[in-house]
Motif scaffolding. Sequence first.
Motif, PDB file in Angstrom:
ATOM      1  N   ILE A 262       0.847  -1.191   0.000  1.00  0.00           N
ATOM      2  CA  ILE A 262       0.000   0.000   0.000  1.00  0.00           C
ATOM      3  C   ILE A 262       0.882   1.240   0.000  1.00  0.00           C
ATOM      4  O   ILE A 262       1.680   1.430   0.922  1.00  0.00           O
ATOM      5  CB  ILE A 262      -0.939   0.003   1.235  1.00  0.00           C
TER       6      ILE A 262
ATOM      7  N   SER B 243     -13.087  -0.397  -2.027  1.00  0.00           N
ATOM      8  CA  SER B 243     -12.589  -1.760  -1.819  1.00  0.00           C
ATOM      9  C   SER B 243     -13.600  -2.793  -2.307  1.00  0.00           C
ATOM     10  O   SER B 243     -13.230  -3.888  -2.718  1.00  0.00           O
ATOM     11  CB  SER B 243     -12.216  -1.991  -0.351  1.00  0.00           C
TER      12      SER B 243
ATOM     13  N   ASN C 169     -15.519  -2.289  -4.920  1.00  0.00           N
ATOM     14  CA  ASN C 169     -15.804  -1.966  -6.324  1.00  0.00           C
ATOM     15  C   ASN C 169     -17.153  -1.302  -6.531  1.00  0.00           C
ATOM     16  O   ASN C 169     -17.704  -1.334  -7.628  1.00  0.00           O
ATOM     17  CB  ASN C 169     -15.725  -3.216  -7.212  1.00  0.00           C
TER      18      ASN C 169
ATOM     19  N   GLN D  92     -16.081   3.025  -8.776  1.00  0.00           N
ATOM     20  CA  GLN D  92     -15.093   2.595  -9.778  1.00  0.00           C
ATOM     21  C   GLN D  92     -14.571   3.760 -10.602  1.00  0.00           C
ATOM     22  O   GLN D  92     -13.888   3.539 -11.605  1.00  0.00           O
ATOM     23  CB  GLN D  92     -15.728   1.574 -10.725  1.00  0.00           C
TER      24      GLN D  92
ATOM     25  N   THR E 202      -6.875   2.852 -13.967  1.00  0.00           N
ATOM     26  CA  THR E 202      -5.697   2.750 -13.116  1.00  0.00           C
ATOM     27  C   THR E 202      -6.012   1.986 -11.824  1.00  0.00           C
ATOM     28  O   THR E 202      -5.098   1.442 -11.211  1.00  0.00           O
ATOM     29  CB  THR E 202      -5.195   4.143 -12.722  1.00  0.00           C
ATOM     30  N   ARG E 203      -7.297   1.959 -11.411  1.00  0.00           N
ATOM     31  CA  ARG E 203      -7.716   1.270 -10.191  1.00  0.00           C
ATOM     32  C   ARG E 203      -6.931   1.735  -8.964  1.00  0.00           C
ATOM     33  O   ARG E 203      -6.831   0.974  -7.983  1.00  0.00           O
ATOM     34  CB  ARG E 203      -7.530  -0.262 -10.337  1.00  0.00           C
TER      35      ARG E 203
ATOM     36  N   ARG F 274      -8.986   1.681  -5.684  1.00  0.00           N
ATOM     37  CA  ARG F 274      -9.575   0.369  -5.394  1.00  0.00           C
ATOM     38  C   ARG F 274      -8.504  -0.612  -4.929  1.00  0.00           C
ATOM     39  O   ARG F 274      -8.706  -1.367  -3.978  1.00  0.00           O
ATOM     40  CB  ARG F 274     -10.307  -0.159  -6.629  1.00  0.00           C
ATOM     41  N   ASP F 275      -7.337  -0.601  -5.575  1.00  0.00           N
ATOM     42  CA  ASP F 275      -6.263  -1.506  -5.166  1.00  0.00           C
ATOM     43  C   ASP F 275      -5.758  -1.180  -3.768  1.00  0.00           C
ATOM     44  O   ASP F 275      -5.396  -2.076  -3.006  1.00  0.00           O
ATOM     45  CB  ASP F 275      -5.099  -1.437  -6.164  1.00  0.00           C
TER      46      ASP F 275
ATOM     47  N   TYR G  14      -8.710  -2.035  -1.012  1.00  0.00           N
ATOM     48  CA  TYR G  14      -8.963  -3.473  -0.926  1.00  0.00           C
ATOM     49  C   TYR G  14      -8.000  -4.164   0.030  1.00  0.00           C
ATOM     50  O   TYR G  14      -8.338  -5.153   0.665  1.00  0.00           O
ATOM     51  CB  TYR G  14      -8.834  -4.074  -2.330  1.00  0.00           C
ATOM     52  N   ARG G  15      -6.789  -3.633   0.124  1.00  0.00           N
ATOM     53  CA  ARG G  15      -5.768  -4.277   0.963  1.00  0.00           C
ATOM     54  C   ARG G  15      -5.726  -3.734   2.388  1.00  0.00           C
ATOM     55  O   ARG G  15      -4.908  -4.168   3.196  1.00  0.00           O
ATOM     56  CB  ARG G  15      -4.383  -4.056   0.345  1.00  0.00           C
TER      57      ARG G  15
END
Length: 182
Positions: A109, A147, A149, A152, A157-158, A161-162, A165-166
């Motif tokens: 992250i 996280s 979705n 969006q 590039t997300r 969200r990436d 999510y973590r």
Amino acid sequence: AHAGDAEAGKAKSATCAACHGADGNSLAPTFPKIAGQGERYLVKQMLDIRDGRRSVPEMVPFVSGLSDEDIADISAYFAAQAPSAGGAKEELVALGQRVYRGGIEERGIPACIACHGPNGNGIEPAMFPRLAGQHATYTVTQLNKFSMNERQNDGDTRLMRDIAYRMHATEIEAVASYIEGL
Ligand code: HEM
Ligand code: HEM
């Protein structure tokens, strides 16, 4: 594109006040503060909401009739308002600050400061939003939406969200509180 006219935007922003406050500093923590937010970021979000790329059902009746020019004007108005300060919960500051400044290396992250700035002012030319002083409740909601979705509109590039999510729930809560105190 039409250059936003803040004076015209003020008149067109009357319907936003019930939720976001007349000057863009909302009181209820589920409604985001938009005062002092980057102008280009505001334009992007309003277009995304109007055109369905970001789902905010309660706002659709208020933005569906707006032209691109109206959106530019309203964005110029809110971008020019002074943002109000918020406060962090003392017990969450240490963890929140660690995540915000350093990211979480073992889960890949990145540090939030890279895009949102050391003081949370964002990077307007890149459309990285200002976060400082934002209601922690709203920030937690957005990170959870990213996280899952459900939001969006960070695009191909997300990026967010990436990241979200973590993150663990305790980290999300702490970083959101830290951000409110920036
Ligand atoms: C989100 C602007 C009217 C409720 C937003 C955002 C913007 C915005 C720019 C995104 C903020 C961000 O990403 O930081 C406006 C403008 C309005 C308007 C210019 C008037 C034309 C309203 C009204 C309501 C409302 C009347 C309530 C009925 C919300 C909510 C969100 C939001 C709940 C966040 C939703 C989520 O969780 O993603 N608004 N808004 N807005 N607005 Fe508005
Ligand atoms: C949006 C938090 C790291 C780029 C957001 C939002 C939040 C947030 C809460 C929504 C703002 C709003 O709705 O007003 C965080 C946190 C981070 C982090 C807590 C660190 C853990 C990053 C990084 C980047 C980035 C490293 C760039 C590589 C963006 C972008 C958006 C955004 C581009 C706007 C997406 C859109 O167009 O809707 N971030 N962020 N963020 N963030 Fe981050």
